[in-house]
Design an enzyme around this catalytic site. Structure first.
Site, PDB file in Angstrom:
ATOM      1  N   MET A 159       0.839  -1.203   0.000  1.00 51.32           N
ATOM      2  CA  MET A 159       0.000   0.000   0.000  1.00 51.32           C
ATOM      3  C   MET A 159       0.871   1.249   0.000  1.00 51.32           C
ATOM      4  SD  MET A 159      -3.053   0.850  -0.360  1.00 51.32           S
ATOM      5  CE  MET A 159      -4.422  -0.231   0.071  1.00 51.32           C
ATOM      6  N   GLY A 160       1.675   1.401  -1.047  1.00 52.07           N
ATOM      7  CA  GLY A 160       2.441   2.645  -1.228  1.00 52.07           C
ATOM      8  C   GLY A 160       1.596   3.586  -2.073  1.00 52.07           C
ATOM      9  N   ARG A 161       2.262   4.466  -2.772  1.00 56.27           N
ATOM     10  CA  ARG A 161       1.530   5.445  -3.579  1.00 56.27           C
ATOM     11  C   ARG A 161       0.626   4.772  -4.613  1.00 56.27           C
ATOM     12  NH1 ARG A 161       6.729   8.258  -2.787  1.00 56.27           N
ATOM     13  NH2 ARG A 161       7.523   6.451  -3.881  1.00 56.27           N
ATOM     14  N   ILE A 162       1.180   3.776  -5.331  1.00 59.14           N
ATOM     15  CA  ILE A 162       0.404   3.179  -6.423  1.00 59.14           C
ATOM     16  C   ILE A 162      -0.712   2.296  -5.856  1.00 59.14           C
ATOM     17  CG2 ILE A 162       0.491   1.745  -8.503  1.00 59.14           C
ATOM     18  CD1 ILE A 162       3.488   2.683  -8.760  1.00 59.14           C
ATOM     19  N   THR A 240       2.166  -5.212 -11.745  1.00 64.71           N
ATOM     20  CA  THR A 240       2.759  -4.057 -12.439  1.00 64.71           C
ATOM     21  C   THR A 240       3.955  -3.528 -11.638  1.00 64.71           C
ATOM     22  OG1 THR A 240       1.168  -2.640 -11.286  1.00 64.71           O
ATOM     23  CG2 THR A 240       0.642  -3.234 -13.577  1.00 64.71           C
ATOM     24  N   SER A 241       4.479  -4.371 -10.704  1.00 64.55           N
ATOM     25  CA  SER A 241       5.566  -3.868  -9.843  1.00 64.55           C
ATOM     26  C   SER A 241       6.926  -4.276 -10.404  1.00 64.55           C
ATOM     27  CB  SER A 241       5.352  -4.351  -8.410  1.00 64.55           C
ATOM     28  OG  SER A 241       5.338  -5.765  -8.332  1.00 64.55           O
ATOM     29  N   GLU A 271      13.442  -9.804 -18.422  1.00 64.22           N
ATOM     30  CA  GLU A 271      12.998  -8.807 -19.405  1.00 64.22           C
ATOM     31  C   GLU A 271      14.158  -8.473 -20.329  1.00 64.22           C
ATOM     32  OE1 GLU A 271      11.254  -5.452 -17.383  1.00 64.22           O
ATOM     33  OE2 GLU A 271       9.839  -6.693 -16.288  1.00 64.22           O
ATOM     34  N   HIS A 290       6.426  -4.226 -19.769  1.00 62.05           N
ATOM     35  CA  HIS A 290       6.808  -3.229 -18.760  1.00 62.05           C
ATOM     36  C   HIS A 290       6.450  -1.807 -19.225  1.00 62.05           C
ATOM     37  CE1 HIS A 290       9.806  -2.611 -15.220  1.00 62.05           C
ATOM     38  NE2 HIS A 290       8.926  -1.643 -15.243  1.00 62.05           N
ATOM     39  N   ALA A 292       3.539  -0.022 -17.870  1.00 61.20           N
ATOM     40  CA  ALA A 292       2.459   0.541 -17.037  1.00 61.20           C
ATOM     41  C   ALA A 292       2.555   2.063 -16.889  1.00 61.20           C
ATOM     42  CB  ALA A 292       2.438  -0.126 -15.669  1.00 61.20           C
TER      43      ALA A 292
HETATM   44  C1  GLV Z   1       8.944   1.543 -13.770  1.00 59.11           C
HETATM   45  O1  GLV Z   1       8.802   0.366 -13.624  1.00 59.11           O
HETATM   46  C2  GLV Z   1       9.447   2.394 -12.740  1.00 59.11           C
HETATM   47  O2  GLV Z   1       9.920   1.899 -11.704  1.00 59.11           O
HETATM   48  O3  GLV Z   1       9.394   3.611 -12.929  1.00 59.11           O
HETATM   49  C1  GLV Z   2       5.490   3.977  -6.001  1.00 53.57           C
HETATM   50  O1  GLV Z   2       5.426   5.144  -6.411  1.00 53.57           O
HETATM   51  C2  GLV Z   2       4.856   3.508  -4.787  1.00 53.57           C
HETATM   52  O2  GLV Z   2       5.283   3.962  -3.706  1.00 53.57           O
HETATM   53  O3  GLV Z   2       3.910   2.720  -4.854  1.00 53.57           O
END
Ligand code: GLV
Ligand code: GLV
Length: 334
Positions: A159-162, A240-241, A271, A290, A292
């Site tokens: 539960m970070g920013r994304i 998507t991480s 990748e 990759h 996203a």
């Molecule tokens: C992309 O995957 C990023 O970390 O910016």
């Molecule tokens: C990335 O920006 C995160 O903290 O989820």
């Protein structure tokens, strides 16, 4: 005394808005490869005598490279994730590391949500069906039936920013939201009425599991065979991480044997992925390369931020997105 201009090396042609920012403070050299990463030996050579480096997430910035980079002051990653950089090693040597958080949050969450919808509603599979000339029979009631998104439960791992940006999207689809993180976010729990559960509980009770953790030794293969077996047979997994957060060998078994309904991966253990990876034989998976954060707006902003971070260090200023604040400010170079 006139100081020599600092030198900055950029490992891929970025948006011109960004290049202008670094050109104001330094002599800038850019690797001209259009889609290919800079060869390792060339990167090692180019690292000598530079003050700033702007790499992509595909460039490994480790002790070997830092040994060459005797005058390096800052590594300004063109990404929010920085698992490609040995930050401890950089800190030891007084090299600052910066990233591009914030601007890609909503773009990445949009994409994770799009993958949830695409895998459960079988969009990629159906598109391929028509292109392959297979739509020879008329419409049918059971044709391409999948799982609903609205009204289901989304399990957010990290539960970070994304991860947080996934919440309003899910709520817009009338979904329940539960989450797991190694650190609870009590403020957001109150503000957004969120429920923190154990990872096991999230896996057992979610219809969609979406991973938003950084790649660290603790999150490597955090979703493996044991975890996949906990998920519902009707559930979907979205990543998507970073690829290595999921054990792909276990995922292959899970998809093949129906432990879960499907998976959508934007990131991969390797990748670029091998075109003959066994995962690609399966219908219940979507794979993308990759991308996203790949909206024109966001990729441009990321470049501007990476350049701004790098330029700040050249000016002896505090870069806005410093990953290792333990490293002391350097003297202005201009
Ligand atoms: C992309 O995957 C990023 O970390 O910016
Ligand atoms: C990335 O920006 C995160 O903290 O989820």
């Amino acid at each position: 005394m006139v100081l020599a201009k600092p030198k900055i090396y950029v490992t891929r042609q970025l948006f011109s808005e960004a290049i202008k920012i670094v050109e104001e403070v330094a002599d800038v050299e850019i690797f001209e490869g259009e889609n290919n990463p800079i060869p390792r030996d060339l990167l090692l050579k180019k690292a000598r005598g530079i003050d700033g480096l702007i790499p992509l997430l595909t460039d490994r910035i480790d002790a070997e490279l830092m040994d060459q980079a005797d005058t390096l002051k800052v590594v300004s990653n063109y990404a929010v994730g920085y698992n490609n950089i040995d930050v401890d090693e950089a800190t030891k040597r007084g090299i600052r590391v910066t990233n591009t958080p914030g601007v890609l949050t909503d773009t990445t969450a949009d994409y994770a949500f799009a993958l949830m919808m695409a895998i459960s509603r079988r969009i990629a599979e159906a598109d391929k069906y028509i292109r392959d000339g297979k739509w020879i029979h008329a419409w049918g009631p059971k044709m391409f039936t999948g799982g609903d998104v609205h009204g289901k439960t989304l399990g957010i791992v990290g539960m970070g920013r994304i991860g947080l940006a996934m919440v309003p999207r899910a709520r817009g689809f009338n979904m329940g939201v539960i989450y797991y993180d190694c650190v609870r976010n009590l403020e957001k729990e109150r503000e957004l009425n969120l429920e923190c559960r154990t990872l096991e509980d999230v896996l057992e009770n979610s219809d969609f599991v979406s991973t938003h953790v950084p790649l660290t030794p603790e999150t490597h293969h955090m979703i493996g065979e044991e975890q996949l077996r906990m998920m519902k047979p009707t559930a979907y997994l979205v990543n998507t991480s970073r690829g290595p957060v999921i054990d792909e060998e276990a995922l292959y078994k899970a998809l093949k044997e129906g432990w879960i309904a499907g998976a959508a991966l934007d990131v991969h253990e390797k990748e670029p992925t091998d075109p003959d990876s066994p995962l690609l034989e399966l219908d219940n998976i979507i794979v993308t390369p990759h991308i996203a954060s790949a909206s024109v707006e966001t990729r441009t902003k990321m470049a501007v931020i990476a350049a701004t971070n790098c330029a700040a260090v050249m000016r002896g200023e505090e870069p806005p997105n410093l990953v290792n604040p333990e490293v002391k400010k350097v003297k202005p170079l201009i």
